[in-house]
Design a protein around this motif. Structure first.
Motif, PDB file in Angstrom:
ATOM      1  N   ALA A  53       0.828  -1.204   0.000  1.00 46.78           N
ATOM      2  CA  ALA A  53       0.000   0.000   0.000  1.00 46.78           C
ATOM      3  C   ALA A  53       0.864   1.256   0.000  1.00 46.78           C
ATOM      4  CB  ALA A  53      -0.925  -0.005   1.215  1.00 46.78           C
ATOM      5  N   ALA A  54       1.965   1.225   0.743  1.00 45.83           N
ATOM      6  CA  ALA A  54       2.861   2.384   0.794  1.00 45.83           C
ATOM      7  C   ALA A  54       3.520   2.631  -0.560  1.00 45.83           C
ATOM      8  CB  ALA A  54       3.922   2.169   1.872  1.00 45.83           C
ATOM      9  N   LEU A  55       3.893   1.565  -1.243  1.00 42.29           N
ATOM     10  CA  LEU A  55       4.498   1.701  -2.570  1.00 42.29           C
ATOM     11  C   LEU A  55       3.516   2.313  -3.563  1.00 42.29           C
ATOM     12  CD1 LEU A  55       6.348  -1.730  -2.795  1.00 42.29           C
ATOM     13  CD2 LEU A  55       7.447   0.514  -2.717  1.00 42.29           C
ATOM     14  N   LEU A  56       2.309   1.797  -3.568  1.00 40.92           N
ATOM     15  CA  LEU A  56       1.300   2.293  -4.504  1.00 40.92           C
ATOM     16  C   LEU A  56       0.957   3.754  -4.227  1.00 40.92           C
ATOM     17  CD1 LEU A  56      -1.034  -0.837  -4.599  1.00 40.92           C
ATOM     18  CD2 LEU A  56       0.537  -0.064  -6.387  1.00 40.92           C
ATOM     19  N   ALA A  57       0.886   4.111  -2.951  1.00 41.11           N
ATOM     20  CA  ALA A  57       0.574   5.493  -2.590  1.00 41.11           C
ATOM     21  C   ALA A  57       1.678   6.441  -3.039  1.00 41.11           C
ATOM     22  CB  ALA A  57       0.372   5.597  -1.079  1.00 41.11           C
ATOM     23  N   ALA A  58       2.931   6.005  -2.915  1.00 43.73           N
ATOM     24  CA  ALA A  58       4.054   6.862  -3.299  1.00 43.73           C
ATOM     25  C   ALA A  58       4.065   7.118  -4.800  1.00 43.73           C
ATOM     26  CB  ALA A  58       5.365   6.216  -2.865  1.00 43.73           C
ATOM     27  N   VAL A  59       3.774   6.090  -5.576  1.00 44.88           N
ATOM     28  CA  VAL A  59       3.745   6.254  -7.028  1.00 44.88           C
ATOM     29  C   VAL A  59       2.569   7.133  -7.442  1.00 44.88           C
ATOM     30  CG1 VAL A  59       3.369   5.037  -9.205  1.00 44.88           C
ATOM     31  CG2 VAL A  59       4.978   4.130  -7.531  1.00 44.88           C
ATOM     32  N   LYS A  60       1.437   6.927  -6.804  1.00 43.89           N
ATOM     33  CA  LYS A  60       0.247   7.724  -7.118  1.00 43.89           C
ATOM     34  C   LYS A  60       0.467   9.194  -6.804  1.00 43.89           C
ATOM     35  CE  LYS A  60      -4.749   7.895  -6.289  1.00 43.89           C
ATOM     36  NZ  LYS A  60      -5.885   7.278  -5.554  1.00 43.89           N
ATOM     37  N   GLY A  66       3.318  10.727  -6.900  1.00 44.46           N
ATOM     38  CA  GLY A  66       4.368  11.288  -7.741  1.00 44.46           C
ATOM     39  C   GLY A  66       4.000  11.237  -9.207  1.00 44.46           C
ATOM     40  N   ASP A  67       5.034  11.078 -10.033  1.00 46.03           N
ATOM     41  CA  ASP A  67       4.839  11.034 -11.479  1.00 46.03           C
ATOM     42  C   ASP A  67       4.704   9.583 -11.914  1.00 46.03           C
ATOM     43  OD1 ASP A  67       4.740  11.376 -14.163  1.00 46.03           O
ATOM     44  OD2 ASP A  67       6.754  12.212 -14.396  1.00 46.03           O
ATOM     45  N   GLY A  68       3.492   9.055 -11.858  1.00 39.52           N
ATOM     46  CA  GLY A  68       3.255   7.669 -12.235  1.00 39.52           C
ATOM     47  C   GLY A  68       3.370   7.419 -13.722  1.00 39.52           C
ATOM     48  N   GLY A  69       3.584   8.468 -14.502  1.00 43.28           N
ATOM     49  CA  GLY A  69       3.710   8.308 -15.945  1.00 43.28           C
ATOM     50  C   GLY A  69       5.135   8.148 -16.416  1.00 43.28           C
TER      51      GLY A  69
END
Length: 210
Positions: A45-52, A54-57
């Protein structure tokens, strides 16, 4: 409570997501359980939140740190892959790892030996530095696992018992039967093509300077 944290460094690609995520999470959970650190179940969950956030593209280097009190910090940075024809210059450190140190098989914030080895050579002298143990057995690089192509069709990589990290790329290649464990000396490395690698960058061809 331990005086160190657990670390996972992952590669994120916009199309593919986190590369080798299952293996990274499995290693983190296993390490946390064995070392008595709580909180690993919150890593995904922490990984997904960090990418979301930031710049997920864009491709990212993602560093997760699980602290002794159970809290997690995730940092991201832009990631650019190495050109396919990259060859790293690698030298051998005088700093030695201790094969009997059980913490070496875990990826932790205890980095003194690796930092000392890296500090033996400047950036103009080496792209990575190889460490041996007290028996002069090949162990690993400061941020990479070791793989030898001796022409047999299966890469050789040092066993954990030599005193080294159970790298995620290493685990994947062993599970795929593309690599097997074998004790290696510096003389062995001269008898084939040497590669270093990690989950972030994959396999990298090496020119060993001794």
């Amino acid at each position: 409570m331990t005086d160190f944290s657990l670390i996972e460094t992952l590669r994120y690609e916009p199309e593919a997501g986190f590369i080798r995520l299952r293996l990274h999470l499995a290693r983190l959970v296993r390490s946390a359980r064995r070392l008595g650190i709580s909180g690993a179940d919150g890593a995904q969950a922490a990984l997904l939140a960090a990418v979301k956030a930031g710049d997920g593209g864009a491709a990212l280097r993602v560093r997760l740190e699980l602290f002794p009190d159970g809290h997690i910090e995730v940092k991201t940075a832009p990631f650019a892959p190495l050109p396919q024809d990259t060859v790293w210059r690698v030298r051998v450190a005088s700093t030695r790892l201790k094969s009997g140190d059980p913490l070496l098989r875990y990826k932790t914030s205890r980095r003194a030996a690796y930092e000392a080895a890296r500090g033996e050579f400047g950036p103009s002298e080496a792209d990575e530095v190889l460490l041996l143990n007290e028996k002069d057995e090949v162990c690993e690089g400061t941020i990479t696992s070791v793989f030898l192509d001796d022409g047999s069709g299966i890469l050789k990589t040092p066993p954990i018992a030599c005193g080294l990290l159970a790298g995620v790329l290493r685990t994947e290649l062993i599970c795929q039967r593309r690599a097997r464990v074998a004790r290696l000396s510096l003389n062995d490395l001269a008898r084939g093509d040497l590669y270093l690698g990690n989950s972030l960058r994959g396999l990298i061809r090496v020119n060993l300077l001794v």
